[in-house]
Design a protein around this motif. Structure first.
Motif, mmCIF file in Angstrom:
data_model
loop_
_atom_site.group_PDB
_atom_site.id
_atom_site.type_symbol
_atom_site.label_atom_id
_atom_site.label_comp_id
_atom_site.label_asym_id
_atom_site.label_seq_id
_atom_site.Cartn_x
_atom_site.Cartn_y
_atom_site.Cartn_z
ATOM 1 N N SER A 196 -57.489 -39.369 -16.174
ATOM 2 C CA SER A 196 -57.945 -38.168 -16.672
ATOM 3 C C SER A 196 -59.496 -38.263 -17.169
ATOM 4 O O SER A 196 -60.030 -39.517 -16.865
ATOM 5 N N THR A 198 -60.504 -38.270 -19.975
ATOM 6 C CA THR A 198 -60.307 -38.871 -21.545
ATOM 7 C C THR A 198 -60.405 -40.396 -21.360
ATOM 8 O O THR A 198 -60.000 -41.074 -20.305
ATOM 9 N N GLU A 199 -60.871 -40.680 -22.461
ATOM 10 C CA GLU A 199 -60.957 -42.473 -22.530
ATOM 11 C C GLU A 199 -59.600 -42.896 -22.288
ATOM 12 O O GLU A 199 -58.781 -42.410 -22.821
ATOM 13 N N GLN A 205 -57.623 -34.397 -24.924
ATOM 14 C CA GLN A 205 -58.810 -34.450 -24.939
ATOM 15 C C GLN A 205 -59.224 -35.825 -25.493
ATOM 16 O O GLN A 205 -60.260 -36.281 -25.312
ATOM 17 N N THR A 206 -58.627 -36.033 -26.766
ATOM 18 C CA THR A 206 -58.931 -37.083 -27.761
ATOM 19 C C THR A 206 -57.789 -38.086 -27.818
ATOM 20 O O THR A 206 -56.616 -37.538 -27.867
ATOM 21 N N THR A 210 -53.842 -36.739 -28.808
ATOM 22 C CA THR A 210 -52.526 -37.180 -27.934
ATOM 23 C C THR A 210 -51.472 -37.448 -29.098
ATOM 24 O O THR A 210 -50.100 -37.202 -28.632
#
Ligand code: HEC
Ligand code: HEC
Ligand code: HEC
Ligand code: HEC
Ligand code: HEC
Ligand code: HEC
Ligand code: HEC
Ligand code: HEC
Ligand code: HEC
Ligand code: HEC
Length: 309
Positions: A196, A198-199, A205-206, A210
């Motif tokens: 994705s 995202t990291e 998104q963050t 999550t």
């Protein structure tokens, strides 16, 4: 739309394979007999259970996009007409494409075969994802010949991931953990399998978003926020497992003292002796700082500025 591995065979071969016409129109390196040839040697009783693939989506011949509506086994394993002979004469290169960990075929080539049909499902994220860059093959997560691919089962998926992520297996058995070991949660509760933007390939998104997808009450908004909680849950929690209660990364008060100096704790009238700031022992008891600061994630009480209520 392109459903077929164009790299592998021509449009003519495809038409030949998909019509009722004899399969001999296919280029010579493909077998004339399709899977009938392969099953002569790889049928019932052979070491690798090949036949269960007929119970999977790939064998739905009514769906023209599937391998078995076309070149059957060879749509994945590649042209195999010369393979039986090669095998019989004991050749080392046995003229067929193989998949998964330890396969002869390069991972790049393996993945290309799958990607030609699955580009749209994989989405943009796969390319450049950590797994793609680390040369993880589709077949190291997916069991193509199994009637039920374990990655689609909440209970079995973590075992697939643990083959490479062994530390995460150890974590899942720690005293405090998400209920993975009980088969009630899979890694994809938080991670996007194919990557994705995202990291850590998280599903939102963050990182905090999550967590909020399940722990909605931690989202707030709070009248009195606790800065680290709204910033990053992993400042205090070890999500995959911890031997401290509540998945904490350290036991309080040490957890809190990473950021708050004990010396700075104000005098509080009415506190029993031995409590801060005069002594530290009470802080080590039971819930430590949370004996008083119960609202570590934020408070909605009008006088909850100190997170005590
Ligand atoms: C004459 C018997 C025979 C036929 C026909 C045959 N194979 Fe094989 N195949 C073998 C043998 C023997 C091996 C080697 C097994 C081993 O060394 O473990 C093998 C190996 C394989 C492998 C593993 C390759 C590797 O690199 O490890 C695959 C995949 C395979 N065959 C697929 C097919 C497909 C697809 C067809 C039909 C196009 C087919 N076979 C037809 C006998 C056959
Ligand atoms: C959708 C792609 C696909 C199709 C179609 C397919 N296979 Fe496979 N095959 C794989 C993958 C991937 C593996 C690796 C093991 C797994 O995923 O279960 C494999 C493994 C094998 C193996 C074991 C190879 C080894 O290394 O020991 C054999 C033999 C084999 N396939 C034969 C066949 C035969 C025969 C057919 C047709 C009846 C067939 N395959 C159809 C993808 C495919
Ligand atoms: C010739 C085209 C074709 C090839 C090659 C192919 N697939 Fe598929 N695959 C399909 C189609 C069509 C479906 C069913 C429709 C869908 O889910 O998109 C499917 C379904 C799947 C599914 C979902 C199964 C389910 O039960 O929902 C997985 C996972 C999958 N393929 C993985 C792979 C992998 C891994 C490879 C390479 C080893 C591969 N496929 C090669 C066409 C292909
Ligand atoms: C790290 C493990 C992993 C790798 C590598 C991987 N997958 Fe998957 N794949 C999964 C998991 C897990 C799911 C189920 C996703 C879910 O439940 O959210 C899945 C789902 C799928 C599906 C079904 C998607 C749908 O929406 O129906 C297809 C098709 C698929 N994968 C194809 C591939 C192909 C092709 C590759 C290689 C380019 C690949 N996968 C690589 C783990 C993996
Ligand atoms: C064949 C080995 C293999 C399998 C199977 C595998 N992974 Fe990985 N994964 C890796 C490697 C190698 C890395 C990069 C090094 C690392 O972070 O450990 C990685 C990294 C990751 C990352 C970090 C991504 C990032 O961008 O930082 C996540 C998350 C992850 N894997 C989740 C999974 C999940 C979930 C599964 C099962 C569905 C899975 N992996 C299966 C090999 C694998
Ligand atoms: C409750 C959510 C959640 C679940 C479930 C989860 N992860 Fe993670 N994972 C995260 C978060 C958040 C991060 C990034 C921060 C961190 O590492 O603490 C992460 C990071 C990772 C990383 C990369 C960094 C590292 O620690 O190596 C890997 C690899 C990984 N997870 C694998 C897995 C595997 C495998 C599973 C299933 C056994 C799994 N995760 C289940 C939330 C989760
Ligand atoms: C898919 C839903 C889901 C997601 C996403 C999720 N959790 Fe959880 N979490 C749970 C469940 C279920 C439990 C277990 C509750 C229980 O045992 O009563 C849990 C328990 C916890 C616990 C308490 C553990 C204990 O031992 O008491 C903490 C702390 C926690 N989660 C933090 C996080 C963090 C941080 C994230 C984000 C990285 C996250 N969770 C993401 C579902 C989720
Ligand atoms: C400043 C440290 C800290 C941060 C940051 C933090 N937590 Fe916690 N969390 C704790 C402590 C301490 C406990 C144990 C509380 C107790 O025992 O009363 C806890 C307990 C939990 C629990 C289990 C008990 C409960 O209250 O439901 C969940 C779930 C949880 N945290 C989720 C989260 C999530 C989600 C985030 C990010 C939004 C987060 N935490 C951020 C310190 C923190
Ligand atoms: C990662 C660093 C960090 C950790 C760990 C941490 N805090 Fe905080 N805490 C902060 C920051 C930053 C503030 C906001 C300070 C400010 O606004 O001046 C804060 C504010 C507070 C406040 C309100 C203080 C005020 O001046 O309004 C209390 C009470 C508090 N934290 C208690 C705790 C407790 C109890 C723990 C352990 C469970 C903890 N903190 C862990 C960083 C942290
Ligand atoms: C016995 C109850 C109690 C315990 C235990 C306790 N505190 Fe407090 N703390 C308070 C009270 C009450 C206040 C508010 C004082 C005020 O408003 O002047 C406070 C204030 C604070 C503040 C705000 C300081 C400021 O400058 O305004 C922080 C930060 C804090 N505590 C952190 C901690 C940490 C970290 C621990 C554990 C090491 C801890 N406290 C243990 C009762 C306690």
């Amino acid at each position: 739309m392109v459903f077929w591995p164009e790299l592998l065979f021509s449009q003519d071969a495809l038409q030949g394979a998909m019509s009722d016409a004899p399969k001999k129109e296919a280029p010579p390196q493909y077998s004339e007999y399709g899977s009938d040839l392969c099953l002569q040697c790889h049928g019932e009783g052979s070491a690798f259970p090949v036949l269960s693939i007929f119970k999977t989506r790939h064998a739905e011949t009514s769906d023209a996009r599937t391998p078995f509506a076309g070149l059957e086994c060879e749509s994945c394993h590649g042209p195999g007409a010369l393979h039986p002979e090669a095998v019989m004469t004991g050749e080392k290169n046995i003229g067929i494409r193989s998949f998964g960990l330890g396969a002869r075929t390069s991972i790049r080539e393996q993945n290309q075969v799958c990607e030609t049909c699955h580009k749209s499902k994989l989405g943009m994220a796969w390319h450049g994802s950590t797994h793609e860059r680390e040369d993880v093959s589709c077949a190291s997560c997916h069991r193509i010949h199994a009637e039920r691919d374990p990655v689609f089962s909440i209970k079995d998926q973590p075992k697939v991931c643990f083959t490479c992520h062994q530390q995460k297996r150890a974590d899942s058995f720690k005293a405090s953990s998400h209920p993975i070991r009980y088969g009630k949660m899979a890694c994809t509760a938080c991670h996007q399998a194919h990557g994705s933007n995202t990291e850590f390939q998280l599903i939102r998104q963050t990182l905090n978003e999550t967590c909020y997808s399940c722990h909605t009450e931690k989202r707030g908004p709070f009248l009195w926020e606790h800065a680290p909680a709204s910033e990053d849950c992993t400042l205090c929690h070890q999500v995959h497992g911890s031997n401290h209660p509540s998945l904490l990364s350290k036991r309080p008060p040490f957890l809190c003292q990473q950021c708050h100096s004990r010396a700075g704790h104000p005098s509080v009238s009415g506190l029993p002796s031995g409590l801060p700031p005069s002594g530290g022992s009470a802080l080590l008891l039971a819930r430590g700082c949370m004996n008083c600061h119960t609202q570590v994630h934020g408070s909605n009480h009008p006088s909850g500025a100190r997170l005590t209520r």
